[in-house]
Each structure stands twice: as structure tokens, then as C-alpha cells.
Enzyme design. Structure first.
Site, mmCIF file in Angstrom:
data_model
loop_
_atom_site.group_PDB
_atom_site.id
_atom_site.type_symbol
_atom_site.label_atom_id
_atom_site.label_comp_id
_atom_site.label_asym_id
_atom_site.label_seq_id
_atom_site.Cartn_x
_atom_site.Cartn_y
_atom_site.Cartn_z
ATOM 1 N N GLY B 244 14.942 33.043 7.131
ATOM 2 C CA GLY B 244 16.389 32.832 7.101
ATOM 3 C C GLY B 244 16.909 32.937 5.680
ATOM 4 N N GLY B 472 9.849 28.921 8.549
ATOM 5 C CA GLY B 472 8.704 29.574 7.918
ATOM 6 C C GLY B 472 7.908 28.745 6.935
ATOM 7 N N ARG B 631 4.693 15.113 -5.269
ATOM 8 C CA ARG B 631 3.411 15.261 -4.584
ATOM 9 C C ARG B 631 3.453 16.485 -3.681
ATOM 10 N NH1 ARG B 631 -1.737 14.055 -4.918
ATOM 11 N NH2 ARG B 631 -0.958 12.236 -6.055
ATOM 12 N N ASN B 634 0.881 19.860 1.060
ATOM 13 C CA ASN B 634 -0.079 20.866 1.512
ATOM 14 C C ASN B 634 -0.059 22.016 0.509
ATOM 15 O OD1 ASN B 634 -1.223 23.194 2.779
ATOM 16 N ND2 ASN B 634 -0.994 22.194 4.758
ATOM 17 N N LYS B 636 -1.512 24.763 0.453
ATOM 18 C CA LYS B 636 -1.470 26.120 1.013
ATOM 19 C C LYS B 636 -0.042 26.532 1.349
ATOM 20 C CE LYS B 636 -5.606 27.460 3.492
ATOM 21 N NZ LYS B 636 -6.170 27.523 4.849
ATOM 22 N N LYS B 704 9.091 16.146 -3.606
ATOM 23 C CA LYS B 704 10.411 16.739 -3.801
ATOM 24 C C LYS B 704 10.405 18.116 -3.118
ATOM 25 C CE LYS B 704 10.227 16.029 -8.428
ATOM 26 N NZ LYS B 704 10.675 15.862 -9.843
ATOM 27 N N GLY B 705 11.449 18.889 -3.294
ATOM 28 C CA GLY B 705 11.535 20.175 -2.585
ATOM 29 C C GLY B 705 10.871 21.312 -3.338
ATOM 30 N N GLU B 708 13.541 26.299 -3.038
ATOM 31 C CA GLU B 708 14.508 26.957 -3.923
ATOM 32 C C GLU B 708 13.909 27.240 -5.301
ATOM 33 O OE1 GLU B 708 17.200 27.280 -1.912
ATOM 34 O OE2 GLU B 708 16.475 25.727 -0.555
#
Ligand SMILES: Cc1cc2nc3c(=O)[nH]c(=O)nc-3n(C[C@H](O)[C@H](O)[C@H](O)COP(=O)(O)OP(=O)(O)OC[C@H]3O[C@@H](n4cnc5c(N)ncnc54)[C@H](O)[C@@H]3O)c2cc1C
Lengths: 326, 741
Positions: B244, B472, B631, B634, B636, B704-705, B708
């Protein structure tokens, strides 16, 4: 839905007859170009004559002549041992084209007959003399970054998109065609045409004529050949400029040379004058610069493709350099 | 407060494989248009061929008579959308104005605007019939060229958003200064999956849709508002979303069109946009011109910065994004001025695209920093470190966490930053010019509201549910991991169910918040499940009858009595003891509104490029991206975010550009042959590195993210490297070869 008839004859004559009987019949080979054009309503044949059963496949060499059947796949030609060893320019050009998937479907005849990628040709709501004669040229004062710097007319400034054809014109290939009046041979340089007042015609093939094979004479260019394709990404993009360069170098002196460009004209652009300049000169950057300069005579650019006036000669120098080192 | 956020990082399992990986690669995963729906019919939209004016006449007779056609909708015969007539904004979002009302009236706002929908029994018949619709227009003079309309730039909502810290003009008086203009062209999201919807009215006032959306709840709300329906009458499914990058963050006219087509014909309607329609109907990153001024002392202390952006929007909506925001806090600078304006043009409305605002803004800021470093004869990394913001200079408060220095170090070491010759045009490799460049990225980190439910069955299966989408990044995988870790239950017995609007409300997947927001809900419901199991153990399990809840310890699928560690009971036995087939809990997790901290993720990009001195061809030869994203749950899936972000960054830097022919206001390169995105051959091996230190504030996971920041800043790293390689500063993206010869 736009319906169309479909036949799949197994003899050349039957295929040619079928085309002659219907004004709007067309051959179809790999379909990688024609089907796209049909889906977009750019080409609307009433009848498709599928030629995949015709005996036009294979690469053969005899009596110093390489003969490539019109239905041989782009990938088969590119990987063919004789082609790779003795005509590396052709192999390189084919591998620079499209993607592996498309090359596995595309045929040699279809590649020669593929139509321009000009965006105004593709968008049926825009003017285009090639698609709809008399509607004007959208590219002339439009977005013309991909367009011609040689041989264009007010009617059309599109370029021929093929890579393979640039190598073939450089190698003095000969096209064999079969038609209602029999067989004839067309020198590759005369196969495609300049737009003039009839941009709707890409080439000199007559109604009903079927390409059966392409022939190339053995040459001394197998050692020093390079196909340079300059594009906006590393693969799967059409050439901004491409250069087929082949040199016959003996004792560092250029004995003979072949040079052609793609992405610069309505047809694969052979550079005979530049070749002549190279003959007898040492294989040095200075010679290549002279050839590049000669090659650019008569070039003319538009709003968005002026960079080609510099990119083209630079690419010639790069290609000749790489060919000489090959 | 921090204690409530207990999450055991040390026992985190190795990076888990994607729980849906096999389904995706085998084709078992069903995307929006692939759901089998009985008697489905096919909708194809007809777009306008003028950019501004009105429809004078629209002739649909030939289309209606074409074989297989069961309906042709235009503004003349379309069912009404009650939400449109209310005059409100049925498709709410941060974008203000009146969203395009499909088939509402004769007015044309942009070229390619949907003006008719053909519905037929097969896709091919619908395509053909759509080509038979004939339209006459009264065309008006249109303007689509931002550069020809600079005088029309306005503040969004008509209100000044100028930001001044200290003296706006301070940079001008600095001993060393740079003033430059940077351009980011239109970029189009173009996810592989085309935008698609299947709309099926189950009753006059009840509808089911399978939709490509990054937010099943937000799509549900949009449809509720448009058609004035109660929540339980709008069912949205999006179990799999094929990418998206922001284009599926809002509900677009084609979705409403499919609903109208289904209403009008009484048949379920499947509508899949064509690739060319992806350029006009689902947003794009807007063309933006940025003026940047920056000045410093001779030893590299930045005195002031000024950042002004002008971007495009449509005439019917004001789209805005945070283009200039990061300039206010990324560096410790006493004097900062920012300004953001938009120009309404006869184009469709832009929308958020990966790294919205900051991807554009960082190109200016991080290029200007690089230019300043060269002007100062200083290493660009050193300049950044010299002006490093330990606390947020904009809001005057600490960061919840910031390990950007670690990230700089990791990246610099990995690429061999200090081994390069810093002089521009000084390095060569096999006849190509070589150069190194770097940049910084940042994006806000946050936590929103979300709910989740957990259901443990007697057979040991644990199902976690929430109405979130997974476009995704691997949401289902990461949520399974968080649940497994928090509950203490094996991941292979857990299923995370999403993409269904009837599940407990989850967030829209955008702005790099899903792991934080949804993960917090999954964490909360995991804790609630343990609590519930503890209560049930006390109620019926042998040895627990006198226990107090605070004496219970949960470990590895068992409840243990801390006062007598030999007294244990497994979760499934607790259900047996209570004669229960299953136990279910639902939890809400609230958004974090902490005014004490500024919360951001950070990234650092290092690249090495090779440039052909004759042809100008640029190759990104190496890419090292480092994320300070708290942190990493995952490694991968997080690395995949970086690989995707870097690939998008290479596209942004070197080739992506939506080209409009301003004479017609029409896209020229609206297909994948002409709009170039990187192919494999354009993408080098990418080193994805993580600081991997938890953020103590944001959420229980400390995460956190990621999404972006993987892209933000990357384009500047490339152009900075191109400068180092060639000595040429390219300030207008993309760096196509014509700009270098
Ligand atoms: C996405 C994409 C990217 C591409 N990139 C490149 C590129 O980079 N470089 C490049 O060179 N090409 C490129 N191509 C074009 C590709 O090479 C052509 O589509 C292909 O060669 C056509 O061959 P075909 O057999 O599929 O032809 P078809 O599509 O079957 O036919 C094309 C035309 O040739 C005619 N024809 C076919 N065979 C004969 C014959 N024997 N005699 C007379 N007429 C015949 C047909 O009537 C038709 O008009 C690309 C194509 C696509 C779709």
C-alpha cells in the site's frame, strides 16, 4: 467485445494467403507486442494468423552465413553458441532487451516489427500521426525525452525501440521475406524507414509479406564488439541511447569498424561516416572522439531530449572503448 | 509506570518466519479481488479525458447495448450517496475539503476522474463496453503545473503555520551559509496489488466488501458515513493486502463507485483499477519545491536554518503533510524558521506515501547539511554530531529514547566511512567515479487506541483477534510473537486473526504505529488472559483454592504458586478443572499521551555510488541502513522493512517521477514500463542494522516504528554520494543520467 478470427496454418503460403484475403488480418508470433496493442485498442485486427506452426525456427550456419529463422526466440538466439562466439554483438543486444520472460516469448520477426513506445502513440486520447494519421504529433511539443535526434519529420519524432535491430543493422544483416509475389531479400538498413509524411508505416514490408529469416555474413568483428545500452535503470527499460560497436583491430590499427545507434531515430541508425573515419586509425580515445563527433552531424534535439546530443557521442566513445578492450 | 510494561526481551525467540509466508508464496493467500463471491459481476471505470470543465453530454447507449452489460452508471442515473448530500465529509481524514463525490454531478476536477462505471458479466466485456462510452465536455482552461502557479501558494486552511524559534533570518548572517532550492517530483505508490474491491449488498441496508485497505475499521466507518448505515451492517474484509505504502489509507471514489454499481444492478460488483488508474484515483506523493537556508560558524556550529516548502493539492481538498517538521528538532539549532504552503491544481488529491512529508523534507534538510559540511570543509558526519540534539529543541523536553549516535557509529563502521577520501571526485573504481554519502531520517513514534481479544481452547489453541490490516510488514507474525512471549504459550499454537471489521477494533496500518499500537493491545489481552486463567485456577484447580492472585506466577504455559513452587497447573488443565471448552477475554489498550517526552524513531543511511563519467549512469553500489527503532521484535521482518525502504529510496533517488503533460493535464508514464521503479539489478546487497535498544516509555515492547524511517533520508544519502563521486550537486530528484552529463 471486439471479436476477431484466429487461424494457425502450418504452411507459409497458407499464412500469406490468409493475410491477402483480409484487409485487417495480421500475423501473430510471440504476441508480446501485438496483444498489448490490441488490449489498448491501438491495433484492431479482424483476423490473427498465428505463425507459430510455420517452419521458421532455428539458427544455422553454412557457407559463412548465419541464418536465423524468423520464429526463433530472442532468448534462443541470444544463447546460441555460434551467436555468442562469432556474433557476440547480436547476443549482447538481445540480452539487453526487455526481460528474460519476454525474451522467452519474443521472436526475431516480431522484434523487428515491434512498434514505437512513444507515450502519445499508446494513449488513444492523445494525438498521434503514427496511430491515427492526421491527428498531429503529441510528442513534438510534448514530453519528448525518449525521442529522436536524427531523421525525424514534423509528423513524427518517435524512435524504434529495438535493441536487436541495432546490432543487426551494424552487422549488415539481410532480411528474407516471402510474399504473394514470391521471395525477396531486403538489406537490413532498408527494412525500417524514416517517418516522412507517412509515420504510420514503420518499415518497407508490403501487405502479405512474411519475414522468414535474417542472415548475417561471417565477419572479423567477433573479438572486439560491445553493445552499450544506456537507460534509466539497470534492466527492463528501453534505451535512451544504445550503441552497437564492433571493431576489427589489427596491430592496434582499426582495420574495419561497424557502428550503429538505437533510441535516436525512427529506425536503427547506422553510422557509416563515423565508421569510415575510424578505418586506418589507431584504437585510441582520440579516434573514438573523432568518430563520435562525425556521428552527431545533423543531430537535432527537442525540449526534453537535448541531453541526447551529449549522451549519444559520449556513449559512442564508451562503447568503442569497451569494444576495443573486449 | 515502567513496571507495568514488563516484557521479557531476553527470552525473545529467534526471528520467527512469517506465519503467512507459505500462503503468500504458494498463492493460497486471498487478496481483495480473489475472494469467491457467487454471481459476481465486473465493474470498469471510465475516466474523464479533460482536466477541468463540465460534462456536456455523456452517451452510454452503445455501452448499455454491448453484450453482457447489466448497468452503466453516471451522475445522471447513479443511486444517491446520502453522505454526499449531507454536504459533509463522508471520508474523513486529516485531508480537509470535499472529497471527490463520484457520479455526483457534471463537474470535472482532474483528467482521469471517474465519470462512468460499466458493470458486465465478464471483465473483458466490461472493459470493452467502457471503451464505448462517449463524452462531450465544456472544457475550461486548466492548470496542472505547479511551477507556473507559484503565485497561488496559500497556507492550508488559510492560516499561517510559520514556525519561528529565535531569529528567522539568523542563518543569513552566519560566517558560512548555504541557500538552495530542492525539488521532489510526484511519486506514485504503485503497490503490486492493484486497488480492488468486491462490493455485495446483502440487504437494502447491509453490505459486505472485500477491499484493499490498510484499515478495515476506517473503511467500515467511511462506508457507514457515506451510506448512513449502522456499524453492524457494514462488513469489511481485508485478510491480505498486497502492499500500500499509504495509497490504501483512505477510502477512495472507486470504492464508493463499486458500492453504487452493486446497488444499482443488484449484483455483487468486483472492481479492479487498471495500472493507469492507479495514477489518478488513489493518491500520490505531491510535487514539492523546498527553499532551504542554513548557516554555521566556521567550526561547524549551526546558527540558523530556514525551510520553506510549497506543495501541490487538488482544487477540492487540501492535502498537507509534515514536510518541514523535522527541521525543527533534528539538530540542536537556536534559530529555526519553517513555512509550508500548498497550491491547488486541477489534479487529483495527493495522499500520504511512505515517510509522508519527512521523506520529502529530509531530502532538503539532509542535502543542505551535506552542502554545508563541504562548504565548511568538515566531515558531514562530524557536522551532524557537532549539532546533535540530546533533547528536543522544538518542544524543550527529553526524547523518550534516542540512540542516534549509536546508529551513526554502527553505519559508519560498516561502510568504512572514515576510509574514504573526503575530497569530491577523488575516488575511482574500474573507470567509474566512486562516492560515499550519508543522511539521517526520523519519524514520529506513537501509540494509539486498539483492542484485541484472546481465546484459549481446551485443545491448547490460542486465537488472538483484532481488526487490523497487514499490508506486508508482517503484522500477524509479530503479534503472534508478542502474544507467545507475553502469555508464555508456544507460537505454533497461536493464530493471529486480522483483516475483519467485526473483530475488536484495531488501528489503521499507517505512520509506523502498528507494532506499537496493536502490539500494546495484544500485550494487554495476553496479560488479561493470564489474569483470567489465574482466577480460574484459584476457583477450581487443586492446590490453588486458598491462593491470592498476587501469589500467582505465570511461566511457560503454567500457573505456579509462588508460596509453594511445586504447586503448578497447566493452562489447559485449568480449563478442564473448570469444565470449560474455552476461555475468552478482550482488552483495550489506550493511546499514549505523554507530554513529558518527545517520541521519534531515527535512521541513518550510508551509501556508496558509482557514476559513469561518460554516460552519467548511477549505480548504488552499497547501502547500509541503521534503525534506532527501539526494541526490534523480529529482526527478519524489520530487516525486510529496511530492504523495502532502501529499494523505495533508490527509486526516489534515481528514477521515480510521475510525468504530467501539462497541455492535457494527463499522465504520460502511467504504466510500469515507463514509470521506473528499481529492478533487482538496481539494488545492491543491503546491510540492515539495528541499535535494538528498547524505548522505556512508548509501550510494553519498547518498540518504536520502522516502516517510514527505512525510506526517510535515503534519497539525500544517494545525492550526497553522487556529489562526493562527481562534484555535482543534484537538487532535483530523480538523479537521472541527463542531469550528470
Ligand atoms: C515490457 C516490455 C519491455 C520490452 N523491452 C524491450 C527492450 O528493452 N528492447 C527491445 O528490443 N524490445 C523490448 N520489448 C519488445 C519485445 O522485444 C517485442 O515485444 C518482441 O520482440 C515482439 O516479438 P513477438 O514475437 O512477441 O511479436 P508479436 O507481438 O507477436 O508481433 C509483433 C508484430 O510483428 C508482426 N510479426 C511477427 N512475426 C512476423 C513475421 N515473421 N513476419 C511479419 N510480421 C511478423 C506481427 O504481425 C505484429 O505486428 C519489450 C516488450 C515489453 C512488453
Amino acid at each position: 467485445m471486439i471479436t476477431f478470427d484466429y487461424i494457425k496454418p502450418s504452411a507459409n503460403k497458407a499464412a500469406i494467403d490468409a493475410i491477402m484475403k483480409n484487409q485487417n488480418a495480421m500475423f501473430i508470433a510471440g504476441g508480446t507486442n501485438l496483444v498489448d496493442l490490441m488490449k489498448r485498442g491501438i491495433t484492431t485486427p479482424e483476423k490473427l494468423v498465428d505463425i507459430n506452426n510455420l517452419p521458421l525456427k532455428g539458427v544455422n550456419k553454412s557457407n559463412n552465413i548465419l541464418s536465423i529463422g524468423a520464429l526463433t526466440l530472442n532468448s534462443e538466439v541470444a544463447e546460441h553458441e555460434t551467436v555468442v562466439k562469432q556474433f557476440p554483438l547480436l547476443s549482447m543486444a538481445l540480452k539487453a532487451g526487455a526481460s528474460p520472460q519476454i525474451r522467452n516469448m519474443a521472436t526475431v520477426g516480431g522484434n523487428m516489427m515491434q512498434r514505437t513506445r512513444c507515450p502519445y502513440f499508446y494513449d488513444t486520447s492523445m494525438p498521434c500521426n503514427k496511430r491515427a494519421p492526421g491527428t498531429g504529433c503529441g510528442a513534438l511539443h510534448g514530453y519528448n525525452r525518449m525521442h529522436a535526434i536524427f531523421g525525424m519529420s514534423e509528423q513524427c519524432i518517435a524512435v524504434h525501440p529495438s535493441d536487436m535491430c541495432v546490432a543487426l543493422v551494424a552487422l549488415d544483416a539481410v532480411v528474407t521475406v516471402s510474399g504473394p509475389k514470391g521471395e525477396r531479400k531486403i538489406p537490413f538498413a532498408s527494412f525500417h524507414r524514416l517517418p516522412g509524411d507517412h509515420p504510420e508505416k514503420d518499415n518497407t514490408l508490403e501487405k502479405g509479406e512474411l519475414i522468414t529469416s535474417v542472415e548475417i555474413k561471417e565477419n572479423n568483428f567477433s573479438k572486439h564488439a560491445y553493445y552499450l545500452k544506456v537507460r534509466d535503470r539497470a534492466s527492463y527499460a528501453f534505451a535512451l541511447v544504445s550503441v552497437a560497436a564492433a571493431l576489427d583491430i589489427q596491430n592496434n590499427i582499426i582495420h574495419d569498424a561497424r557502428l550503429a545507434m538505437g533510441g535516436v531515430a525512427h529506425k536503427p541508425w547506422r553510422l557509416k561516416a563515423a565508421e569510415n573515419i575510424l578505418k586506418g586509425k589507431p584504437a585510441t580515445e582520440a579516434s573514438f572522439r573523432l568518430a563520435a563527433q562525425m556521428a552527431m552531424q545533423g543531430a537535432k534535439a527537442f525540449e526534453y531530449n537535448a541531453f541526447k546530443l551529449k549522451l549519444a557521442p559520449n556513449s559512442i566513445i564508451e562503447a568503442l572503448t569497451l569494444a576495443s578492450k573486449a | 509506570m515502567e513496571n507495568e510494561f514488563f516484557f521479557n526481551y531476553d527470552t525473545m525467540p529467534d526471528p520467527m518466519d512469517r506465519v503467512d509466508g507459505k500462503m503468500k508464496v504458494t498463492g493460497a493467500a486471498k487478496y481483495a479481488s480473489e475472494h469467491p463471491v457467487e454471481d459476481v459481476h465486473y465493474g470498469v471505470l471510465v475516466g474523464s479525458t479533460i482536466a477541468r470543465g463540465v460534462i456536456k453530454n455523456i452517451d452510454t447507449k452503445a455501452a448499455e447495448r454491448a453484450p453482457g452489460v447489466i448497468g452503466v452508471l453516471t451522475y445522471l442515473n447513479s443511486p444517491k450517496v446520502p453522505g454526499y448530500d449531507a454536504g459533509g465529509n463522508p471520508v474523513k481524514g486529516r485531508t480537509t475539503g470535499q472529497p471527490l463525490r463520484v457520479f455526483y454531478d457534471e463537474v470535472i476536477y482532474f483528467n482521469g476522474q471517474p465519470i462512468a462505471l460499466v458493470v458486465a458479466d465478464t471483465f473483458e466485456r466490461a472493459v470493452h463496453a467502457a471503451s464505448l462510452v462517449r463524452t462531450q465536455y465544456d472544457a475550461e482552461k486548466h492548470s496542472t503545473d505547479i511551477n507556473a502557479n507559484l503565485d497561488k501558494a496559500v497556507y492550508p486552511r488559510g492560516r499561517s503555520n510559520d514556525y519561528t524559534r529565535g531569529n528567522a533570518d539568523a542563518y543569513k548572517t552566519a560566517p558560512v551559509k548555504i541557500e538552495a532550492e530542492y525539488i521532489v517530483p510526484v511519486e506514485v505508490h504503485l503497490p503490486m496489488e492493484l486497488h480492488s474491491i468486491i462490493a455485495k449488498w446483502d440487504a437494502e441496508d447491509k453490505v459486505t466488501v472485500y477491499d484493499k485497505t490498510q484499515g478495515v475499521k476506517s473503511t467500515q466507518r467511511s462506508i457507514m458515513q457515506a451510506f448512513k448505515l449502522p456499524e453492524q451492517n457494514v462488513q469489511v474484509y481485508a485478510p491480505f493486502v498486497g502492499g500500500g505504502f499509504g495509497s490504501a489509507l483512505r477510502t477512495w471514489p472507486h470504492e464508493i463507485a463499486a458500492l453504487l454499481g452493486a446497488k444499482k444492478t443488484g449484483k455483487p460488483v468486483k472492481l479492479v483499477l487498471g495500472r493507469d488508474q492507479m495514477f489518478t484515483m488513489v493518491g500520490y506523493r505531491p510535487y514539492t519545491i523546498q527553499k532551504f537556508g542554513i548557516g554555521a560558524t566556521a567550526d561547524g556550529k549551526i546558527i540558523g536554518m530556514s525551510h520553506e516548502a510549497i506543495s501541490q493539492t487538488s482544487t477540492y481538498e487540501e492535502f498537507t503533510e509534515g514536510t518541514v517538521n523535522m527541521t525543527r528538532f533534528l539538530y540542536d539549532v537556536p534559530n529555526v524558521f519553517t513555512r509550508y504552503k500548498i497550491i491547488p491544481l486541477d489534479v487529483s488529491t495527493p495522499t500520504w506515501m511512505r515517510g509522508p512529508g519527512e521523506a520529502t523534507g529530509s531530502f532538503a534538510l539532509e542535502s543542505a547539511i551535506d552542502e554545508l559540511a563541504y562548504a565548511l570543509n568538515m566531515d558531514p558526519l562530524e557536522l551532524r554530531l557537532k549539532n546533535y540534539a540530546e533533547t528536543d529543541p522544538e518542544k524543550n523536553r527529553p526524547f523518550s529514547s534516542k540512540f542516534l549516535k549509536d546508529a551513526y557509529q554502527l553505519g559508519a563502521d560498516k561502510i568504512g566511512w572514515y576510509k574514504r577520501n573526503r575530497q569530491p571526485r577523488s575516488m575511482q573504481e574500474n573507470g567509474w567515479l566512486a562516492g560515499y554519502g550519508m543522511s539521517t531520517g526520523t519519524f514520529s513514534a506513537s501509540r494509539g487506541n486498539a483492542s484485541a481479544s484472546a481465546r484459549l481452547s481446551a485443545d491448547g489453541k490460542l486465537v488472538i483477534q483484532s481488526a487490523v490490516a497487514d499490508s506486508g510488514p508482517g503484522t500477524a507474525t509479530v503479534m503472534t510473537q508478542i502474544a507467545s512471549e507475553t502469555v508464555g504459550w508456544p507460537a505454533n499454537k497461536i493464530t493471529f486473526e486480522l483483516g475483519d471489521s467485526s473483530l475488536p477494533p484495531g488501528p489503521t496500518q499507517g505512520g509506523s504505529t502498528t507494532t506499537s499500537t496493536e502490539g500494546s493491545a495484544v500485550h494487554a489481552v495476553s496479560v488479561a488472559l493470564q489474569k483470567k486463567l489465574g482466577e480460574l485456577a484459584i476457583k477450581a484447580s487443586p492446590g490453588f483454592s486458598n491462593a491470592k492472585t498476587e501469589d500467582l506466577v505465570f511461566d511457560n504455559g503454567k500457573v505456579i504458586l509462588s508460596t509453594n513452587k511445586t504447586t503448578t497447573v497447566s493452562f489447559t488443565d485449568i480449563l478442564k478443572h473448570n469444565s470449560l471448552n474455552q476461555v475468552e477475554v478482550t482488552s483495550d489498550s489506550k493511546s499514549l499521551n505523554d507530554q513529558k517526552y518527545s517520541m521519534y524513531s531515527f535512521s541513518v543511511h550510508f551509501v556508496k555510488v558509482l557514476v559513469n563519467p561518460l554516460t552519467g549512469v548511477v549505480k548504488v553500489n552499497r547501502a547500509v541502513s541503521v534503525a534506532d527503532a527501539g526494541r526490534i521484535v523480529n529482526e527478519k521482518t524489520a530487516a525486510s522493512q529496511i530492504i523495502g525502504g532502501v529499494t523505495g529510496g533508490i527509486g526516489m533517488a534515481l528514477m521515480e517521477e510521475g510525468i504530467l503533460d501539462n497541455r492535457y493535464g494527463r499522465w504520460i508514464n502511467n504504466n510500469f514500463a515507463d514509470y521506473h521503479v528499481p529492478v533487482s539489478a538496481d539494488v545492491p546487497d543491503i546491510d540492515s542494522l539495528f541499535v535494538n535498544k528498547p524505548d522505556p516509555i512508548i509501550n510494553p515492547m519498547g518498540a518504536k516504528g520502522m516502516g517510514e524511517i527505512a525510506l526517510i533520508g535515503f534519497a539525500a544519502a544517494v545525492t550526497n554520494a553522487v556529489y562526493h563521486a562527481t562534484g555535482k550537486r543534484i537538487r532535483s530528484l530523480p538523479v537521472t543520467l541527463d542531469k550528470l552529463i
